[in-house]
Design a protein around this motif. Structure first.
Motif, mmCIF file in Angstrom:
data_model
loop_
_atom_site.group_PDB
_atom_site.id
_atom_site.type_symbol
_atom_site.label_atom_id
_atom_site.label_comp_id
_atom_site.label_asym_id
_atom_site.label_seq_id
_atom_site.Cartn_x
_atom_site.Cartn_y
_atom_site.Cartn_z
ATOM 1 N N THR A 99 40.594 47.094 33.451
ATOM 2 C CA THR A 99 41.489 45.984 33.747
ATOM 3 C C THR A 99 41.722 45.841 35.242
ATOM 4 O O THR A 99 41.649 44.737 35.796
ATOM 5 N N GLU A 139 40.147 51.633 29.305
ATOM 6 C CA GLU A 139 40.585 50.235 29.327
ATOM 7 C C GLU A 139 41.444 49.887 30.530
ATOM 8 O O GLU A 139 41.291 48.809 31.119
ATOM 9 N N ALA A 141 42.788 44.957 28.809
ATOM 10 C CA ALA A 141 41.641 44.240 29.373
ATOM 11 C C ALA A 141 41.545 42.786 28.947
ATOM 12 O O ALA A 141 40.946 41.973 29.654
#
Length: 530
Positions: free
Chosen positions: A110, A106, A159
């Motif tokens: 991001t 994640e 995210a």
């Protein structure tokens, strides 16, 4: 009592003015209250954030794309440099595993989004400039010149965070300030991200009030916020009741609001696929459904199979694995309670509970891996109730008697983010696939073949949206740049405007080599002979 964490308003970290309460996050793995205390902001902070962001809007709208790109890249660098603290915080507040989920999946996703946003800002072709030289009318997608409110969800602390997530990135690329509403499930992680964003703003010279951060506020103030005259648009990811209440408030005053609400993500497994690779299908489905304790908006919550010996073998195998696997940690008590309520609704309308269906009696928040089944006939009798979303490690199997019934089930589906069809690798299922795809295609934003829907690739071609109730508008995506940027823009047209008064993107000269449509043709060239 612990000191109350400050809010970020007008570029200053300060104590909330007259908060209406406080809250503390919980560690969902243990159920223990975490140390930090956060304010529940009242009207003073809401209106201060609105006015501060609004004052920054015109300046940000005229900021160069290069400045926005530099900010996004520096922010991504700072996130990576502080990944240990961020991952530790997110793990403590959400119970999501550090590896691979938070640190290796994640967080990189991001920073990838932020860097793709920087690339889109520099290219600026997402503004879609159109020039008609014969009539001397020109148009493009412009900033809203007003703040964008972003509500972050509980299940993606990086995210989809209100600070650093996809909506945040899209709003900034469109050169709009952001008022971030943290999710109360992970306020500390959001605060850390906002501190890093503030560093990047200061070092790149963007307005300090480009970002405002509030942790929580009463529901009635949320309605005031999204409908305020100085707000340009809102991005919301969360529950259907909350999203629809916000939409009603925004719609009353004509404010754009983009919602991601709920989705059962139907999976159709055709006879040829069951005959060909039953064991592989079981493994794929179990992995997808139980990943992250089922707390994905693309979790496969509805599986439609043709009844018969192969389907029964599938049911037995999945049920056995659901019983064997250890239930994962849920994000909070509300998810646990919501699952229990969904089970009551599903079983009350004819679903048979095969395994699970109850909370796990341990520290923290867990719910037994849950599998239900229902006949095709019963599903058609109670199709609305049996599409109740069960957010967590749960899925409903629908066993249909024949192809016609499968098609009728597909016709009854509500809108979902995703839908998948598993078929034979040869030609066995081709004829029926064509009929089914024609129906299913109208009910899902992203159609998959022979692939479970969990996981949303950050791709320019991604549609992370879909028909209601998965989102509030099927024409937009919250993932995938540059398409996601368009939500936070306004279409502006210039009719016979003098050349020196035109925005840079619409002038005859095109020094930035933006892709533009000039007299019906895509080109990066200057306009000549106009």
């Amino acid at each position: 009592m612990n000191s109350i964490q400050p809010v970020l308003i007008a570029g200053e970290w300060r104590q909330a003015n007259h908060p209406v309460g406080t809250f503390q996050a919980l560690n969902p793995s243990t159920g223990q209250v975490l140390d930090e205390t956060y304010p529940i902001s009242g009207k003073e902070d809401i209106y201060a954030a609105i006015e501060s962001a609004y004052q920054a809007a015109d300046t940000l709208a005229s900021t160069s794309p290069e400045s926005i790109a530099t900010f996004l890249e520096q922010f991504a660098d700072l996130i990576e440099a502080n990944r240990v603290a961020l991952v530790d915080s997110a793990h403590c507040e959400t119970g999501l595993p550090k590896e691979p989920r938070l640190n290796s999946v994640e967080l990189p996703r991001t920073t990838k989004q932020l860097r793709l946003g920087a690339k889109a800002a520099r290219e600026s072709s997402w503004t879609h400039p159109i020039i008609d030289t014969a009539s001397n009318i020109r148009s493009f997608r412009a900033p809203l010149s007003a703040p964008v409110v972003v509500f972050g969800p509980n299940n993606f602390p990086f995210a989809f965070n209100a600070v650093a997530g996809g909506d945040f990135t899209a709003a900034l690329v469109a050169r709009n300030p952001v008022i971030a509403k943290a999710n109360p499930g992970h306020p500390g992680t959001t605060r850390l991200l906002a501190e890093l964003a503030t560093q990047a703003l200061q070092s790149t010279g963007l307005p300090v009030d480009t970002l405002q951060l509030l942790y929580h506020f009463p529901n009635e103030l949320a309605l005031e916020l999204v409908s305020h005259p100085h707000i340009g648009a809102t991005g919301f990811t969360g529950s259907r009741p909350a999203g629809l209440a916000l939409k009603a408030a925004a719609d009353r005053v004509g404010k754009p609001i983009y919602l991601e609400l709920s989705s059962v993500n139907p999976i159709f497994i055709l006879p040829g696929a069951l005959e060909e690779r039953l064991d592989a299908l079981v493994a794929e489905f179990v992995t997808s459904c139980l990943m992250g304790a089922g707390q994905f908006c693309t979790n496969p919550g509805l599986i439609i199979l043709p009844e018969g010996p192969q389907a029964e073998a599938f049911v037995r195998a999945v049920s056995g694995q659901f019983k064997e696997k250890t239930p994962g940690v849920l994000l909070n008590e509300r998810v646990q309670t919501g699952l229990g309520e969904s089970m009551k609704a599903l079983t009350a309308h004819g679903a048979e509970l095969l395994t699970g269906g109850t909370p796990v009696n341990e520290a923290g928040f867990r719910f037994a891996n849950t599998l239900l089944r229902v006949s095709g006939e019963q599903f058609l009798r109670e199709s609305e109730a049996l599409q109740t979303e069960a957010f967590g490690p749960s899925s409903l199997l629908v066993l249909a008697k024949d192809e016609d019934q499968i098609l009728e089930i597909a016709h009854r589906l509500e809108g979902s983010l995703t839908g998948a069809i598993y078929s034979h690798t040869g030609n066995v299922d081709n004829a029926f696939y064509t009929r089914l795809e024609h129906v299913l295609r109208q009910h899902v934003g992203r159609l998959l073949n022979d692939k479970m829907p969990t996981g949303v690739e950050v791709s320019p071609a991604m549609q992370h949206g879909g028909p209601f109730p998965s989102t509030g508008h099927a024409g937009f995506t919250s993932v995938g740049l540059p398409a996601a940027i368009e939500r936070f823009t306004i279409l502006q047209s210039y009719d016979n405007v003098r050349p020196h008064r035109l925005p840079r993107e619409l002038q005859d000269a095109n020094p930035d080599r933006i892709w533009r449509v000039v007299d019906g043709k895509w080109t990066r060239d200057d306009v000549t002979g106009a």
